[in-house]
Enzyme design. Structure first.
Site, PDB file in Angstrom:
ATOM      1  N   ASP A 202       1.096   1.646   9.466  1.00 42.68           N
ATOM      2  CA  ASP A 202       0.437   1.164  10.729  1.00 42.68           C
ATOM      3  C   ASP A 202       1.501   1.347  11.677  1.00 42.68           C
ATOM      4  OD1 ASP A 202      -2.087   1.137   9.394  1.00 42.68           O
ATOM      5  OD2 ASP A 202      -1.845  -0.994   9.326  1.00 42.68           O
TER       6      ASP A 202
ATOM      7  N   MET B 298      -6.822   9.822   2.214  1.00 45.31           N
ATOM      8  CA  MET B 298      -6.233  11.069   2.136  1.00 45.31           C
ATOM      9  C   MET B 298      -5.291  11.021   3.104  1.00 45.31           C
ATOM     10  SD  MET B 298      -9.671  13.269   2.735  1.00 45.31           S
ATOM     11  CE  MET B 298      -8.960  14.877   2.704  1.00 45.31           C
TER      12      MET B 298
ATOM     13  N   GLY C  14       0.874  -1.038   0.074  1.00 45.51           N
ATOM     14  CA  GLY C  14      -0.075   0.139  -0.160  1.00 45.51           C
ATOM     15  C   GLY C  14       0.779   1.099  -0.060  1.00 45.51           C
TER      16      GLY C  14
END
Length: 536
Positions: A258, A415, A139
């Site tokens: 994360d 975002m 990601g």
């Protein structure tokens, strides 16, 4: 977790010696793995350990000379670089290590250390022979372009490397032979953009095909930027490269918004994510405060680890309740979340709830009879806890006509991860990139670079892929969150007992005899090369 075998030394060897010399002395021990047959299957990664007094254990990283013992070394060109030649003790001392843990009990062994990152006096690549490849996988995360830029500029400006390529589209780009030439000019301002200029993808890597491509193109340094799944792929690539006996350094740069990669202090992009999360929390607070019994619900990233939600809550001070995957909660009944929401609204007239995307997944699955599915990277597909929680709160207050509420749900997930990195992460990404390329030029391979207790270190792949970093809900940091929000912990006695064992001390690795004996370092022992008294 992968099984591992420890290298056996025929005689005490100092880890302070340069890798080439050390491996020449250990040549008999490496005879079985120095030149593997092309037909042999790749074996699980071997642990490369050295031990000394008081339980000191160095978890070292592989070196090209482990399987290419006759490899030639050269003086580091940085010694003549005008920017670095005047720096006092610029080169890292070869016996420098970084402790995995700083705070230990009085009776504890010295514990695990990692090799300190930084430039070495000897390198194993000449600038004109280097062909470097950079790939981004998984990601998006703030700072990807900064790492790419600093790898390119560092290789070019510090070491004089001119042949640098980007692999487009993640690991799959190796198959399609999609490459783009990278120069300091072409990457000059990419750090000002979000995302990755190389593109990315999840899963689908075929290790043999990737190494075929590396071999065909003559690539001898591969820089792989990605999370724990990507680093597992990098470990497989390193093992296949070693099996084929290729002179190719495989280096990982850990990336996850994360902050769930084990061992390391934090991953790049995390500071930016927490900063951007403040905007969403502030908007939720303004909306909630401006309405009668206003509730603002903000969903933040955090698949299995609630670090963004936790730190954003602490930074904001406007949050009334923080829900993370590590801390179970329940909705109904005495002490439940809905009771707390009602009480906070009566007391304050408004409230803000921050929820990590991985929180409450078991509750949602039960209420919806939802079967588990997984994405291309093998990650469990998450249900939208923000929408589900908003719906449950509205349902609860519909039963109380005299208690009207106004609820606003904000989901800033994409975002946050698509923005450029902030100043703090830009500096961090620069240091990560430089540490990575210094290690590759010095001949180290099969490692990830990251700070451990504030010092950059070279960490074996298996160390960061064996488990995920999680918020320890019996730790002081989570207690600070509970104090900040004044929320109940929602935990049963069983939950607390289960969480208490998550941050236990790792078992000490003894110096044993036989197959799993460690390399004993004379520099850490007495003059006869024997372990000091008190060592295992």
């Amino acid at each position: 977790m992968e099984t591992a075998t420890v290298v056996v030394a025929p005689a005490p060897v100092s880890i302070t010696q340069p890798p080439q010399h050390k491996l020449m002395e250990l040549k008999p021990a490496f005879a079985a793995v120095a030149k593997p047959s092309p037909a042999r299957k790749a074996k699980p990664a071997k642990k490369k350990l050295a031990g000394g007094c008081g339980g000191y254990v160095l978890e070292d990283v592989p070196h090209l000379t482990d399987y290419l013992p006759e490899l030639k070394s050269y003086p580091n060109p940085l010694q003549d670089h005008p920017a670095y030649s005047v720096v006092k003790q610029y080169f890292v001392n070869p016996d420098d290590t970084v402790a995995k843990k700083i705070v230990v009990h009085k009776s504890s062994a010295r514990g695990t250390h990692f090799r300190r990152a930084g430039p070495r006096q000897r390198v194993y690549f000449q600038p004109d022979e280097v062909t470097a490849a950079i790939v981004t996988c998984g990601g998006l995360c703030p700072g990807l372009n900064t790492v790419i830029r600093e790898l390119v500029c560092g290789l070019h400006d510090m070491y004089g490397v001119s042949s640098i390529y980007g692999i487009e589209g993640g690991y799959k780009g190796f198959y399609a032979r999609n490459t783009v030439e990278l120069t300091p000019r072409s990457v000059n301002d990419i750090h000002k953009r979000g995302g990755t200029v190389l593109g990315t993808s999840r899963g689908g890597q075929d290790t043999a095909k990737i190494v075929d491509s590396i071999q065909d193109r003559g690539v001898n340094q591969v820089y792989i930027i990605g999370g724990d799944g990507t680093q597992k792929g990098a470990a497989s690539i390193h093992e296949e490269v070693q099996r084929r006996g290729l002179k190719c350094a495989v280096v990982g740069v850990p990336k996850t918004i994360d902050n769930d990669i084990a061992v390391i202090d934090k991953s790049f992009g995390f500071d930016t994510a927490v900063e951007e999360a403040q905007r969403a929390i502030n908007a939720a607070h303004v909306e909630a405060e401006s309405a009668e019994n206003g509730i603002g619900v903000v969903k933040l990233m955090g698949r299995n680890s609630g670090f963004i939600a936790m730190y954003a809550t602490l930074a904001s001070r406007d949050v009334d309740c923080c829900l993370i995957p590590e801390s179970p909660f329940f909705l109904d009944g005495k002490g439940g979340l809905l009771e707390f929401v009602e009480k906070r609204l009566r007391d304050n007239g408004h409230m803000v709830i921050v929820v990590a995307e991985g929180a409450g997944q078991d509750l949602i699955a039960k209420s919806m009879n939802f079967a588990d599915t997984h994405d291309a990277s093998g990650n469990k597909v998450l249900l939208d806890v923000g929408l589900w929680l908003s719906h449950k709160i509205k349902e609860h207050f519909k039963k109380k006509p005299s208690f009207p509420i106004t609820l606003k749900y904000i989901d800033p997930t994409y975002m946050i991860r698509a923005v450029p990195s902030n100043a703090s992460d830009n500096v961090y990404c620069t240091l990560l990139a430089h540490s990575a390329l210094h290690g590759a030029m010095a001949g180290y391979t099969g490692f990830t670079v990251a700070p451990v207790n504030g010092r950059h270190a070279y960490i074996p792949f298996y160390r960061i892929t064996e488990k995920q970093n999680k918020v320890v809900i019996t730790d002081r940091m989570w207690a600070r969150v509970l104090c900040s929000t004044n929320q109940p912990c929602f935990l049963t006695h069983e939950d607390v007992e289960g969480a208490a064992g998550l941050d236990e001390e790792e078992p000490h690795m003894p110096l044993v005899e036989g197959e799993y004996a460690l390399v004993r370092s004379p520099s850490m022992c007495n003059g006869n090369g024997h372990l000091c008294s008190g060592a295992a």
